[in-house]
Design a protein around this motif. Structure first.
Motif, PDB file in Angstrom:
ATOM      1  N   ILE A  48       0.856  -1.200   0.000  1.00 16.05           N
ATOM      2  CA  ILE A  48       0.000   0.000   0.000  1.00 16.05           C
ATOM      3  C   ILE A  48       0.888   1.246   0.000  1.00 16.05           C
ATOM      4  O   ILE A  48       0.628   2.216  -0.717  1.00 16.05           O
ATOM      5  N   ALA A  49       1.965   1.188   0.794  1.00 18.25           N
ATOM      6  CA  ALA A  49       2.891   2.329   0.849  1.00 18.25           C
ATOM      7  C   ALA A  49       3.598   2.506  -0.494  1.00 18.25           C
ATOM      8  O   ALA A  49       3.701   3.616  -1.031  1.00 18.25           O
ATOM      9  N   ARG A  50       4.067   1.381  -1.036  1.00 21.04           N
ATOM     10  CA  ARG A  50       4.772   1.480  -2.339  1.00 21.04           C
ATOM     11  C   ARG A  50       3.841   2.079  -3.395  1.00 21.04           C
ATOM     12  O   ARG A  50       4.226   2.966  -4.159  1.00 21.04           O
ATOM     13  N   THR A  51       2.626   1.571  -3.419  1.00 22.05           N
ATOM     14  CA  THR A  51       1.679   1.994  -4.447  1.00 22.05           C
ATOM     15  C   THR A  51       1.335   3.476  -4.290  1.00 22.05           C
ATOM     16  O   THR A  51       1.168   4.200  -5.287  1.00 22.05           O
ATOM     17  N   ALA A  52       1.227   3.936  -3.064  1.00 29.16           N
ATOM     18  CA  ALA A  52       0.906   5.360  -2.849  1.00 29.16           C
ATOM     19  C   ALA A  52       2.023   6.242  -3.412  1.00 29.16           C
ATOM     20  O   ALA A  52       1.768   7.261  -4.068  1.00 29.16           O
ATOM     21  N   ILE A  53       3.266   5.838  -3.176  1.00 34.56           N
ATOM     22  CA  ILE A  53       4.406   6.629  -3.674  1.00 34.56           C
ATOM     23  C   ILE A  53       4.416   6.607  -5.206  1.00 34.56           C
ATOM     24  O   ILE A  53       4.596   7.641  -5.862  1.00 34.56           O
ATOM     25  N   GLU A  54       4.198   5.441  -5.769  1.00 31.54           N
ATOM     26  CA  GLU A  54       4.200   5.317  -7.237  1.00 31.54           C
ATOM     27  C   GLU A  54       3.027   6.095  -7.853  1.00 31.54           C
ATOM     28  O   GLU A  54       3.166   6.720  -8.911  1.00 31.54           O
ATOM     29  N   GLY A  55       1.891   6.032  -7.180  1.00 28.96           N
ATOM     30  CA  GLY A  55       0.717   6.764  -7.674  1.00 28.96           C
ATOM     31  C   GLY A  55       0.983   8.266  -7.656  1.00 28.96           C
ATOM     32  O   GLY A  55       0.629   8.991  -8.591  1.00 28.96           O
ATOM     33  N   LEU A  56       1.640   8.722  -6.602  1.00 30.75           N
ATOM     34  CA  LEU A  56       1.964  10.153  -6.510  1.00 30.75           C
ATOM     35  C   LEU A  56       2.932  10.568  -7.624  1.00 30.75           C
ATOM     36  O   LEU A  56       2.797  11.641  -8.218  1.00 30.75           O
ATOM     37  N   ALA A  57       3.887   9.693  -7.936  1.00 37.37           N
ATOM     38  CA  ALA A  57       4.819  10.005  -9.034  1.00 37.37           C
ATOM     39  C   ALA A  57       4.059  10.129 -10.354  1.00 37.37           C
ATOM     40  O   ALA A  57       4.335  11.016 -11.165  1.00 37.37           O
TER      41      ALA A  57
END
Ligand code: 3HC
Ligand code: 5AD
Length: 559
Positions: free
Chosen positions: A345-354
């Motif tokens: 979930i954390a990884r995906t949030a960072i990638e989504g923000l990028a």
């Protein structure tokens, strides 16, 4: 942006800082590694300064919605409306997937994305022996237009855009989708959607093809031409770098190979006599958003700039919309781990923000169960909520391309742009994209990059939290996974039998004969496919009828 005197003065200041501050500091406390590299392998400067970016504001950045589109394809971007939140769904029968679509729409999703099972992707009917065990397993099973009707039942196709992840059999599913829209009385001028239809990347990285590259390219060309003439808001191809990057390419290769494929489609359609400005505005793209935040933001910006320059300078496009790259984005499946799945979930949030800071038009954020199964409803809900939090809570929608002017991001953007043009020169030298596929050029470059990435990971240059570092063998939380419904395949077989029983078999045969006739000429293949689909021909029947005309393809493997 910077005068030569200013840059010289910064260089002087930097040298002084290195002598007076940095060196003595590092003697006491050295850095952790001699070299830091991006995930894509680009070496990082310790600190970026104006020395590292030869930037001309007007030439390289400009304004959103204006050439060279570095800052975004639209002048207002997310200040008018956020990107499309487009979570993928596909499992079981059409009814099963339709229920998931409606659940996600009820949770606030704003676009639809459809994943088909392996038989549908490869053009096998559900009752083909090669389909056994795969029907409805990793995507939805669609055999005929009757299934397609149920897939999008009760969904207003004039109001929501529908994406279909489909490649070798794309033109058939496209025909089925149009037939559903026609039979339900929707206005073709209002239909908005996308078929992936990017056969080139199948030969490069995803490896799902039916026919050899040249006839397969002709089908893509025909679907683009048909769409251009009949569907003003439809995107007939989504040129995809996602799969190439997931297979281990660098960020530069992801963009370069994808835009090279885009150019190959443009060349084919122009050769068919269509003006570039008539179809280029509806070409669309698809990239991954990986975990290396700065490199990814730079990558999206570079992709837009490179495409704008290519369309203007190489293809002589005149319309602004022809130069404006629009892309869908998915967070990186390969960055997700099976261990401690909630960390995803954390990884995906960072990638989504990028993706958002890079200016994406449409986004799928992965479920926390990405590495374990196709996503559960619960995982998709959190993934969608992640996008909604970015849109509604973080405030990043308020200003366009907010990382512009960052020395680090601009330097990476420039390097990715240069890397793309270097590849284009090499591809041209080798005789173009199709020749490069046949000669395994892309495949070898990709294999080398994937090897290098693994080598760097093995050498400890990059870590995966919870797996290669901070591994906790005592705790691996259990998560509920998507439940495969073993009854779905039999339900699908019954549906297919019903369609076959009620249709006019002789009419289907006549329609298939007509497609075979057309395939042997240079006529557009879409009208005869539409007629066959309307007569309830199945995907497998159409694909099989054309095998003797188009042939099959065996790749020389690369190790
Ligand atoms: N002001 C005014 N209008 C705006 C605006 C703004 N700021 N921003 C957007 N709009 C308008 C647009 O002009 C557009 O209108 P139009 O259709 O009349 O031109 C409308 O709002 C919708 O906006 P976008 O076109 O930007 O967004 P879409 O979501 O409709 O399209 C796309 C995005 C990238 C062009 C399209 O191709 C798309 O949605 N692709 C999705 C592809 C996808 O989902 N793929 C999944 C692949 S999964 C996979 O491959 C993995 C595995 O399964 C193997
Ligand atoms: N449902 C949802 N997502 C899917 N993906 C593939 N198949 C499905 C499906 N049936 C997504 C996953 C995978 C990527 C290739 O596409 O995120 O990693």
């Amino acid at each position: 942006m910077q005068t030569p005197e200013k840059i010289r003065s910064v260089a002087g200041d930097r040298e002084q800082w290195e002598q007076l501050t940095l060196l003595s500091f590092m003697e006491r406390r050295p850095e952790a590694r001699p070299v830091f590299r991006t995930l894509g392998g680009l070496p990082h400067e310790r600190v970026y300064t104006p020395e590292h970016i030869a930037l001309d504001y007007g030439r390289d950045l400009g304004f959103p919605g204006a050439f060279p589109y570095t800052r975004g394809p639209y002048p207002t971007m997310y200040r008018a409306q956020p990107w499309t939140m487009r979570q993928i769904a596909g499992f079981g029968t059409a009814d099963d997937t339709n229920a998931r679509f409606r659940y996600l729409i009820a949770q606030g999703q704003t676009g639809i994305s459809t994943d088909f099972d392996m038989p549908t992707l490869m053009g096998y009917d559900s009752d083909d022996v090669r389909s056994e065990g795969e029907v409805g397993r990793e995507g939805v099973a669609i055999d005929s237009v009757d299934d397609m009707h149920d897939l999008y039942a009760d969904i207003d196709l004039e109001k929501i855009s529908v994406s279909m992840t489909i490649n070798p059999s794309a033109w058939i599913l496209f025909a089925m989708y149009l037939t559903v829209a026609d039979e339900r009385g929707f206005d073709r001028n209002k239909l908005s959607g996308t078929i992936q239809n990017d056969i080139i990347k199948e030969y490069v990285s995803q490896k799902e093809w039916v026919y050899p590259p040249r006839p397969a390219m002709r089908i893509v060309r025909d679907s683009i031409v048909y769409s251009t003439q009949n569907l003003p808001r439809y995107n007939p191809v989504n040129v995809s770098g996602y799969h190439t990057r997931e297979a281990g390419s660098t960020a530069i290769q992801e963009v370069a190979f994808t835009l090279a494929a885009g150019m190959a489609y443009v060349e084919d359609v122009v050769r068919a006599g269509v003006d570039v400005d008539d179809f280029a505005p509806r070409l669309s793209f698809f990239f991954v958003s990986q975990i290396d935040f700065l490199e990814e933001v730079a990558k999206f910006r570079a992709a837009r700039r490179v495409w704008a320059r290519l369309m203007k300078e190489r293809f002589g496009a005149k319309k602004a919309e022809s130069m404006r790259l629009r892309f869908h984005c998915q967070t990186a499946g390969v960055s997700c781990t099976a261990r401690e799945p909630l960390n995803n979930i954390a990884r995906t949030a960072i990638e989504g923000l990028a993706a958002v800071l890079g200016g994406a038009q449409s986004l799928h954020t992965n479920g926390y169960d990405e590495a374990l199964s196709i996503p559960s409803e619960a995982a998709m809900k959190i993934a969608l909520r992640t996008q909604q939090i970015i849109a509604e809570e973080t405030g990043v929608v308020g200003t366009i391309d907010p990382l512009a002017g960052s020395y680090a991001v601009e330097s990476l953007t420039n390097r990715i742009e240069q890397g793309c043009f270097d590849y284009f020169a090499e591809i041209d030298k080798r005789g173009g994209v199709v020749k490069c596929i046949e000669d395994n050029f892309f495949q070898i470059e990709l294999a080398d990059a994937a090897y290098d990435l693994h080598r760097r990971k093995d050498a400890g240059e990059r870590h995966v939290v919870g797996v290669t570092k901070y591994r906790d063998d005592s705790a691996n939380p259990h998560v509920e996974l998507h439940h495969v419904d073993e009854g779905a395949a039999n339900r699908q077989l019954a549906r297919l039998a019903k369609t076959r029983a009620k249709r006019d078999g002789a009419a289907v045969q006549r329609a298939l004969d007509e497609i075979v006739r057309v395939a042997q000429t240079d006529e557009n293949i879409m009208p005869s496919t539409l007629a066959a689909v309307k007569a309830r021909a199945t995907g497998g029947e159409i694909i099989n009828a054309l095998r003797p005309v188009f042939g099959t393809y065996v790749e020389t493997p690369v190790f």
